[in-house]
Design a protein around this motif. Structure first.
Motif, PDB file in Angstrom:
ATOM      1  N   LEU A 101       1.520  -0.947  -0.128  1.00 38.21           N
ATOM      2  CA  LEU A 101       0.206  -0.321  -0.191  1.00 38.21           C
ATOM      3  C   LEU A 101       0.518   1.549  -0.127  1.00 38.21           C
ATOM      4  CD1 LEU A 101      -1.971  -1.545   2.775  1.00 38.21           C
ATOM      5  CD2 LEU A 101      -3.183  -0.396   1.461  1.00 38.21           C
ATOM      6  N   PHE A 143      -7.793   2.654  -1.051  1.00 35.28           N
ATOM      7  CA  PHE A 143      -8.406   1.906  -0.356  1.00 35.28           C
ATOM      8  C   PHE A 143      -8.152   3.431   0.526  1.00 35.28           C
ATOM      9  CE2 PHE A 143      -8.971  -2.390   0.261  1.00 35.28           C
ATOM     10  CZ  PHE A 143      -7.897  -2.763  -0.598  1.00 35.28           C
ATOM     11  N   ASN A 153       0.054   7.113  18.178  1.00 29.87           N
ATOM     12  CA  ASN A 153      -0.048   5.766  17.898  1.00 29.87           C
ATOM     13  C   ASN A 153      -1.315   5.105  17.727  1.00 29.87           C
ATOM     14  OD1 ASN A 153       3.388   5.152  17.489  1.00 29.87           O
ATOM     15  ND2 ASN A 153       2.978   5.826  19.417  1.00 29.87           N
ATOM     16  N   PRO A 208      -4.482   3.682  15.335  1.00 29.52           N
ATOM     17  CA  PRO A 208      -4.444   1.831  14.296  1.00 29.52           C
ATOM     18  C   PRO A 208      -5.277   2.668  13.140  1.00 29.52           C
ATOM     19  CG  PRO A 208      -5.797   1.263  16.181  1.00 29.52           C
ATOM     20  CD  PRO A 208      -4.690   2.605  16.635  1.00 29.52           C
ATOM     21  N   GLN A 209      -4.730   2.193  11.841  1.00 24.45           N
ATOM     22  CA  GLN A 209      -5.880   2.777  10.848  1.00 24.45           C
ATOM     23  C   GLN A 209      -6.771   1.947  10.386  1.00 24.45           C
ATOM     24  OE1 GLN A 209      -3.209   4.370   7.452  1.00 24.45           O
ATOM     25  NE2 GLN A 209      -1.908   3.457   8.513  1.00 24.45           N
ATOM     26  N   PHE A 248      -9.528   0.826   7.362  1.00 25.12           N
ATOM     27  CA  PHE A 248      -9.675   0.799   6.197  1.00 25.12           C
ATOM     28  C   PHE A 248     -11.271   0.130   5.295  1.00 25.12           C
ATOM     29  CE2 PHE A 248      -5.069   1.292   4.267  1.00 25.12           C
ATOM     30  CZ  PHE A 248      -5.099   0.666   5.917  1.00 25.12           C
ATOM     31  N   GLY A 249     -11.505   0.970   4.875  1.00 26.75           N
ATOM     32  CA  GLY A 249     -12.579   1.390   3.513  1.00 26.75           C
ATOM     33  C   GLY A 249     -12.475  -0.453   3.206  1.00 26.75           C
ATOM     34  N   HIS A 281       4.028  -1.129  12.806  1.00 26.98           N
ATOM     35  CA  HIS A 281       2.066  -1.905  13.078  1.00 26.98           C
ATOM     36  C   HIS A 281       2.310  -2.904  12.377  1.00 26.98           C
ATOM     37  CE1 HIS A 281       0.500   2.725  13.748  1.00 26.98           C
ATOM     38  NE2 HIS A 281       2.390   2.662  14.234  1.00 26.98           N
ATOM     39  N   TYR A 335      -0.695  -5.536   9.903  1.00 25.19           N
ATOM     40  CA  TYR A 335      -1.885  -5.872   9.579  1.00 25.19           C
ATOM     41  C   TYR A 335      -1.963  -7.122   8.772  1.00 25.19           C
ATOM     42  CZ  TYR A 335      -2.696  -0.686  10.354  1.00 25.19           C
ATOM     43  OH  TYR A 335      -3.386   0.358  11.385  1.00 25.19           O
ATOM     44  N   GLN A 344      -4.137  -8.550   5.650  1.00 22.08           N
ATOM     45  CA  GLN A 344      -5.481  -8.467   4.488  1.00 22.08           C
ATOM     46  C   GLN A 344      -5.538  -9.887   3.696  1.00 22.08           C
ATOM     47  OE1 GLN A 344      -3.763  -6.458   0.662  1.00 22.08           O
ATOM     48  NE2 GLN A 344      -6.201  -5.410   0.938  1.00 22.08           N
ATOM     49  N   PRO A 360      -7.689  -4.208   4.857  1.00 25.56           N
ATOM     50  CA  PRO A 360      -6.313  -4.513   5.476  1.00 25.56           C
ATOM     51  C   PRO A 360      -7.104  -4.366   6.995  1.00 25.56           C
ATOM     52  CG  PRO A 360      -5.491  -3.035   3.836  1.00 25.56           C
ATOM     53  CD  PRO A 360      -7.402  -3.401   3.951  1.00 25.56           C
ATOM     54  N   PHE A 418      -6.415  -4.342  11.250  1.00 22.65           N
ATOM     55  CA  PHE A 418      -4.933  -3.726  12.071  1.00 22.65           C
ATOM     56  C   PHE A 418      -5.239  -5.287  12.721  1.00 22.65           C
ATOM     57  CE2 PHE A 418      -2.889  -1.928  14.931  1.00 22.65           C
ATOM     58  CZ  PHE A 418      -3.429  -2.168  16.454  1.00 22.65           C
ATOM     59  N   ILE A 445       0.213  -2.854  17.684  1.00 22.86           N
ATOM     60  CA  ILE A 445       1.451  -2.015  17.550  1.00 22.86           C
ATOM     61  C   ILE A 445       2.711  -1.892  18.041  1.00 22.86           C
ATOM     62  CG2 ILE A 445       1.899   0.474  17.845  1.00 22.86           C
ATOM     63  CD1 ILE A 445      -0.856   1.237  16.965  1.00 22.86           C
TER      64      ILE A 445
END
Lengths: 117, 109
Positions: free
Chosen positions: A43, A90, A103, A105-106, A108-109, B32, B34, B36, B42, B44, B47
């Motif tokens: 990504l 994304f 810090n 987390p992300q 996502f769609g 981090h 992830y 997918q 993706p 999480f 961390i």
């Protein structure tokens, strides 16, 4: 519990056409991101936003523009689509930043699959 | 600034263990992880914030050695549901974020 919603899910464009991808989040997150995913390259960050009204360039910003007029929405625009922009896009959001003292987390769609002929 | 992951792909039988590595030429302050699954977004996992820190998620754990600028993800007694592509990522200056190119894990019965 919508989370991050991307529209459309699929799109086919002709070279030179323009379009806008919409990302909406309902988690009151400050940060939002646009990535593109190509085979074997993971990504890559296109543009991101740290809050309403602010945007910044990521790793691969050329050919794209973004806007964040409302906190919950982050739009990605292609002004003149090129075959090299064929990819899966994304959107992600995080409560605060991913580094520093935050810090976070992300989230996502589900992605937008874009083909440019 | 993209972290480097190895191996690129792993094939396992159910119950076997695997290790995925993530390293950077730049200083790492956090890593981090992830996962997918094919055709999905993706998700999480965890961390890691401090040097030497280890965290766990089900039978998936990770370590972070900031001195060596690397992190490792450990998958113990792998299950079919562990199949997917694993990405490490690191925050960078000015709120940017860089993902590795991914490690494709295929767990077979």
């Amino acid at each position: 519990n919508a989370g991050v919603t991307q529209t459309p899910k699929f799109r086919v464009l002709k070279t030179g056409q323009s379009m806008t991808l919409l990302c909406a989040q309902d988690m009151n997150h400050e940060y939002m991101y646009w990535y593109r995913q190509d085979p074997g390259m993971g990504l890559r960050l296109i543009h991101y936003s740290v809050g309403e009204g602010t945007t910044a360039k990521g790793e691969v910003p050329d050919g794209y523009n973004v806007s964040r007029l409302k906190k919950q929405n982050f739009l990605l625009g292609l002004e003149s689509a090129a075959p090299s922009q064929t990819s899966v896009y994304f959107c992600a959001s995080s409560y605060k930043g991913t580094g520093g003292s935050s810090n976070q987390p992300q989230h996502f769609g589900d992605g937008t699959r874009l083909s440019i002929l | 600034q993209q972290p480097v992951q190895s191996p690129q792909a792993v094939i396992l039988r159910e119950g076997e263990d695997a290790v995925i590595n993530c390293s950077s030429s730049k200083a790492l302050y956090s890593v981090h992880w992830y996962r997918q699954k094919h055709g999905e977004a993706p998700v999480f996992l965890m961390i890691l914030l401090k040097g030497g820190e280890q965290k766990g998620h089900e039978k998936i754990s990770a370590s972070f050695n900031e001195k060596k600028q690397q992190s490792s993800l450990y998958l113990t007694a792998s299950q079919l549901s562990y199949s997917g592509t694993y990405f490490c990522g690191t925050p960078a200056n000015f709120n940017k974020f860089y993902f590795g190119s991914g490690t494709k894990l295929n767990v077979k019965p």
